[in-house]
Write a protein that holds these residues in place. Structure first.
Motif: not given
Length: 325
Positions: A14-18
């Motif tokens: 999720k942090h990568v996507e963000y």
């Protein structure tokens, strides 16, 4: 490390996507308010991706060509294309190029001459041509020149003396002589002294005590007495404690839990405190803090250079081994 098993998990994907989405949303509020310091944003976001093992998700050539467009004739870099050069953005540019192993695109002499030219007679550093002086700029200049193998371009002895003159009775450091001790400034001063081999100037027990007193009931860390905790101090305080070998004085498990509680589990990103809005800055410092805490699945980060350990090793050990072979 099994001790962290029951605390919830880092929502790495999720942090990568963000982080990847922030760059694409050019008209978002976050993009607009960060427009003038996009170089810092690039450093925070890309270093986070590298710590998560996902740096390959970005277009390296595109980023490198944008960085070069932010450089001025002086050798310094602006926070974005068309913005004035400042030592802050110059370090971020060098750090991002280091992540990609692209420091060879730089005219290193030109960049290091710009940075060295900001040193004042008393050993302090100005941030840019307008002359503001702050121990942050001392760290930034020293870190930048060290990464470029050009520390010999400044008077290191004077630089160290100036930093030591900013030391306070509580063991901490301020932004100038007599300035209040603050965890962010302490990181800058300890980091600069670590890079220059001058940590003997620090009273490690006194400073270690001041720093570990920054941990509050929730497990988070604050930057000064009586302030609220903030995820970013998971970096500023923790890295300083590691450099002076006093990190065992805080409760690591509680700090891990605090950082994980500040995640947006639906959309990714990390905030300063639980349930606040996320941003790239706190996402980076949260992940970097977890890396310092040896959280499973993250690359190790160097506490002085604020870059992944493998990147720092490539710069300092890689060169030597090439020379020897």
């Amino acid at each position: 490390m099994e001790i962290f098993g029951d605390m919830g998990e880092l929502a790495a994907e999720k942090h990568v996507e963000y982080i990847l989405s922030v760059e694409k949303k050019k008209d978002s509020f976050e993009s607009v308010v960060m427009e003038h310091l996009r170089m810092n944003g690039a450093y925070w976001g890309l270093t986070t991706l590298d710590l998560l093992g996902k740096l390959h998700a970005v277009d390296v050539d595109q980023i490198v060509s944008w960085i070069i467009k932010c450089q001025h004739d002086s050798g310094g870099f602006g926070g974005n294309i068309g913005h004035d050069p400042h030592v802050l953005y110059t370090l971020s540019a060098v750090q991002v190029l280091a992540l990609f192993d692209k420091l060879d695109v730089l005219d290193i002499e030109k960049v290091s001459t710009y940075v060295a030219g900001l040193q004042n007679e008393d050993g302090s550093f100005s941030g840019d041509m307008w002359g503001e002086i702050d121990t942050r700029f001392s760290y930034i200049a020293i870190c930048c020149l060290s990464l470029l193998h050009r520390l010999d371009k400044i008077n290191v002895e004077n630089a160290v003396s100036y930093i030591v003159s900013c030391k306070n009775l509580d063991g901490g450091f301020g932004c100038m002589p007599g300035g209040e001790s603050h965890a962010g400034q302490i990181f800058c001063c300890v980091g600069a002294l670590a890079i220059t081999g001058a940590l003997h100037h620090i009273d490690k027990d006194l400073l270690g005590w001041w720093l570990c007193e920054r941990q509050v009931k929730s497990g988070g860390l604050n930057g000064r007495p009586e302030k609220l905790p903030d995820v970013c101090y998971s970096w500023w305080v923790l890295s300083s404690l590691i450099m002076i070998d006093r990190v065992h004085w805080i409760n690591k498990e509680k700090l891990v839990k605090y950082i994980l509680d500040c995640q947006d589990l639906d959309n990714g990103g990390i905030s300063d405190r639980p349930d606040d809005a996320v941003d790239v800055y706190h996402t980076y410092f949260g992940v970097a803090g977890l890396s310092l805490l040896e959280y499973t699945g993250l690359k190790a980060i160097d506490p002085a250079y604020a870059l992944p350990v493998d990147v720092v090793n490539r710069i300092f050990i890689g060169r030597q081994s090439k020379k020897e072979s």
